[in-house]
Design a protein around this motif. Structure first.
Motif, PDB file in Angstrom:
ATOM      1  N   ARG A   7       0.908  -1.229  -0.023  1.00 24.74           N
ATOM      2  CA  ARG A   7      -0.057   0.091   0.035  1.00 24.74           C
ATOM      3  C   ARG A   7       0.754   1.365  -0.024  1.00 24.74           C
ATOM      4  O   ARG A   7       1.825   1.375   0.717  1.00 24.74           O
ATOM      5  CB  ARG A   7      -0.959   0.058   1.162  1.00 24.74           C
ATOM      6  CG  ARG A   7      -1.945   1.231   1.074  1.00 24.74           C
ATOM      7  CD  ARG A   7      -2.990   0.828   2.119  1.00 24.74           C
ATOM      8  NE  ARG A   7      -4.072  -0.077   1.928  1.00 24.74           N
ATOM      9  CZ  ARG A   7      -4.864  -0.551   2.648  1.00 24.74           C
ATOM     10  NH1 ARG A   7      -5.074  -0.121   3.860  1.00 24.74           N
ATOM     11  NH2 ARG A   7      -5.635  -1.579   2.161  1.00 24.74           N
ATOM     12  N   GLY A  13      -3.419   1.166  -3.186  1.00 26.85           N
ATOM     13  CA  GLY A  13      -2.900   0.113  -3.328  1.00 26.85           C
ATOM     14  C   GLY A  13      -1.701  -0.064  -4.383  1.00 26.85           C
ATOM     15  O   GLY A  13      -1.512   0.514  -5.252  1.00 26.85           O
ATOM     16  N   ASP A  31      -2.263  -8.893  -0.893  1.00 25.37           N
ATOM     17  CA  ASP A  31      -3.180  -7.904  -0.564  1.00 25.37           C
ATOM     18  C   ASP A  31      -2.403  -6.491  -1.059  1.00 25.37           C
ATOM     19  O   ASP A  31      -1.612  -6.080  -0.724  1.00 25.37           O
ATOM     20  CB  ASP A  31      -3.414  -7.597   0.813  1.00 25.37           C
ATOM     21  CG  ASP A  31      -4.536  -6.521   1.097  1.00 25.37           C
ATOM     22  OD1 ASP A  31      -4.908  -5.857   0.223  1.00 25.37           O
ATOM     23  OD2 ASP A  31      -5.226  -6.610   2.300  1.00 25.37           O
ATOM     24  N   SER A  33      -4.862  -4.084  -1.972  1.00 28.89           N
ATOM     25  CA  SER A  33      -5.873  -3.111  -2.104  1.00 28.89           C
ATOM     26  C   SER A  33      -5.875  -1.819  -1.668  1.00 28.89           C
ATOM     27  O   SER A  33      -4.766  -1.467  -0.924  1.00 28.89           O
ATOM     28  CB  SER A  33      -7.282  -3.939  -1.120  1.00 28.89           C
ATOM     29  OG  SER A  33      -6.563  -3.958   0.243  1.00 28.89           O
ATOM     30  N   GLY A  40      -7.296   0.581  -6.027  1.00 27.98           N
ATOM     31  CA  GLY A  40      -6.708  -0.796  -5.578  1.00 27.98           C
ATOM     32  C   GLY A  40      -5.219  -0.778  -6.723  1.00 27.98           C
ATOM     33  O   GLY A  40      -4.959   0.053  -7.598  1.00 27.98           O
ATOM     34  N   ASP A  59      -6.431 -10.002  -3.421  1.00 27.99           N
ATOM     35  CA  ASP A  59      -7.105  -8.877  -3.414  1.00 27.99           C
ATOM     36  C   ASP A  59      -6.647  -7.409  -3.816  1.00 27.99           C
ATOM     37  O   ASP A  59      -5.615  -6.808  -3.399  1.00 27.99           O
ATOM     38  CB  ASP A  59      -7.549  -8.405  -1.938  1.00 27.99           C
ATOM     39  CG  ASP A  59      -8.525  -7.604  -1.540  1.00 27.99           C
ATOM     40  OD1 ASP A  59      -9.019  -6.705  -2.473  1.00 27.99           O
ATOM     41  OD2 ASP A  59      -8.863  -7.267  -0.467  1.00 27.99           O
ATOM     42  N   VAL A  60      -7.307  -6.697  -4.886  1.00 25.91           N
ATOM     43  CA  VAL A  60      -6.701  -5.717  -5.403  1.00 25.91           C
ATOM     44  C   VAL A  60      -7.851  -4.743  -5.521  1.00 25.91           C
ATOM     45  O   VAL A  60      -8.143  -3.697  -6.255  1.00 25.91           O
ATOM     46  CB  VAL A  60      -6.321  -5.708  -7.042  1.00 25.91           C
ATOM     47  CG1 VAL A  60      -4.717  -6.577  -6.964  1.00 25.91           C
ATOM     48  CG2 VAL A  60      -7.318  -6.455  -7.699  1.00 25.91           C
ATOM     49  N   SER A  61      -8.995  -4.729  -4.713  1.00 30.22           N
ATOM     50  CA  SER A  61     -10.215  -3.967  -4.555  1.00 30.22           C
ATOM     51  C   SER A  61      -9.722  -2.501  -4.251  1.00 30.22           C
ATOM     52  O   SER A  61      -8.694  -2.089  -3.302  1.00 30.22           O
ATOM     53  CB  SER A  61     -11.085  -4.748  -3.622  1.00 30.22           C
ATOM     54  OG  SER A  61     -10.461  -4.576  -2.278  1.00 30.22           O
ATOM     55  N   GLY A  62     -10.577  -1.694  -4.373  1.00 28.69           N
ATOM     56  CA  GLY A  62     -10.348  -0.127  -4.015  1.00 28.69           C
ATOM     57  C   GLY A  62     -11.618   0.656  -4.597  1.00 28.69           C
ATOM     58  O   GLY A  62     -12.488   0.173  -5.167  1.00 28.69           O
ATOM     59  N   ALA A  65     -10.818  -0.465  -8.792  1.00 26.42           N
ATOM     60  CA  ALA A  65     -10.011  -1.647  -8.532  1.00 26.42           C
ATOM     61  C   ALA A  65      -9.048  -1.771  -9.430  1.00 26.42           C
ATOM     62  O   ALA A  65      -8.811  -1.306 -10.717  1.00 26.42           O
ATOM     63  CB  ALA A  65     -10.974  -2.883  -8.595  1.00 26.42           C
ATOM     64  N   ASP A  96     -10.251 -11.205  -5.853  1.00 22.93           N
ATOM     65  CA  ASP A  96     -11.232  -9.961  -5.614  1.00 22.93           C
ATOM     66  C   ASP A  96     -10.619  -8.523  -6.340  1.00 22.93           C
ATOM     67  O   ASP A  96      -9.601  -7.972  -5.615  1.00 22.93           O
ATOM     68  CB  ASP A  96     -11.441  -9.702  -4.092  1.00 22.93           C
ATOM     69  CG  ASP A  96     -12.600  -8.558  -3.910  1.00 22.93           C
ATOM     70  OD1 ASP A  96     -13.135  -7.872  -4.865  1.00 22.93           O
ATOM     71  OD2 ASP A  96     -12.848  -8.240  -2.748  1.00 22.93           O
TER      72      ASP A  96
END
Length: 207
Positions: A7, A13, A31, A33, A40, A59-62, A65, A96
């Motif tokens: 991050r 991300g 992760d 995200s 992300g 997980d690369v959500s945001g 994304a 995700d």
């Protein structure tokens, strides 16, 4: 096992990049995200052999994304997302790439119709029952997910590129094997208030 986390200082991300001969992510978390209100990042894993085991999550959500690419030069077994000679997405793996504003991108085995030059296509892909790939949007356009093999694809998992908000269209999903496709999974590209997305099945033979 364990986790890889990326991050940026502003909360967006970061990028996770892993390169090696034999790469194994066994039951862990990757992760990249974004924090609340931030985009992300990206996950890229490349190796002669890539394995993402059951119970692993990517997980690369945001807000917007990010993207997931797992690339294998010779062979790969995957429970998350990959491109290689052979890809297996395990029954309890999850990827995700969902966004609160816009869905992201997931590529498994190759790119759109196997024609994206930056990915080395898999010869075979198996997505097991219970495997989950998400590129949804909460308020905006959903993303896209590609499952591709130059030979055969077996798809028994679930993919969602849905748009749940007051605005936004459903996303795009391709599940294809250039030669053979066994399709017994679930795909949704629905939109609550916009245009529904689309699903492309494009094999020589459906078995």
């Amino acid at each position: 096992t364990g986790g890889l986390y990326a991050r940026n200082a502003d909360g967006s991300g970061g990028r996770v990049e892993v390169n090696g001969g034999s790469v194994s992510l066994a039951g862990g978390t990757v992760d990249a995200s974004g924090a609340a209100g931030m985009a992300g990042g990206e996950v890229s894993v490349t190796g002669d052999s890539v394995s993402v085991g059951n119970g692993s999550s990517i997980d690369v959500s945001g807000t917007e994304a990010g993207s997931v690419e797992l690339l294998g030069a010779s062979s790969a077994a995957l429970d998350g997302s990959v491109a290689a000679e052979s890809v297996v997405i395990g029954s309890t793996a999850s990827v995700d790439a969902s966004g609160s504003g816009q869905g992201g991108s997931v590529r498994v085995g190759g790119g759109f119709q196997g024609n994206e030059a930056d990915i080395e296509n898999a010869e075979s892909v198996i997505v097991e029952s219970g495997a989950l790939i998400l590129a949804d949007s909460a308020e905006g356009d959903a993303g896209r997910a590609i499952i591709w093999a130059d030979g055969s694809t077996t798809f028994e998992g679930s993919i969602s590129t849905q748009a749940f908000g007051q605005v936004g269209n459903g996303g795009f999903v391709e599940v294809s094997g250039k030669q053979d496709l066994y399709y017994n999974g679930v795909v949704s590209t629905l939109s609550a208030n916009g245009n529904n997305g689309s699903l492309l099945l494009d094999p020589t033979d459906v078995v």
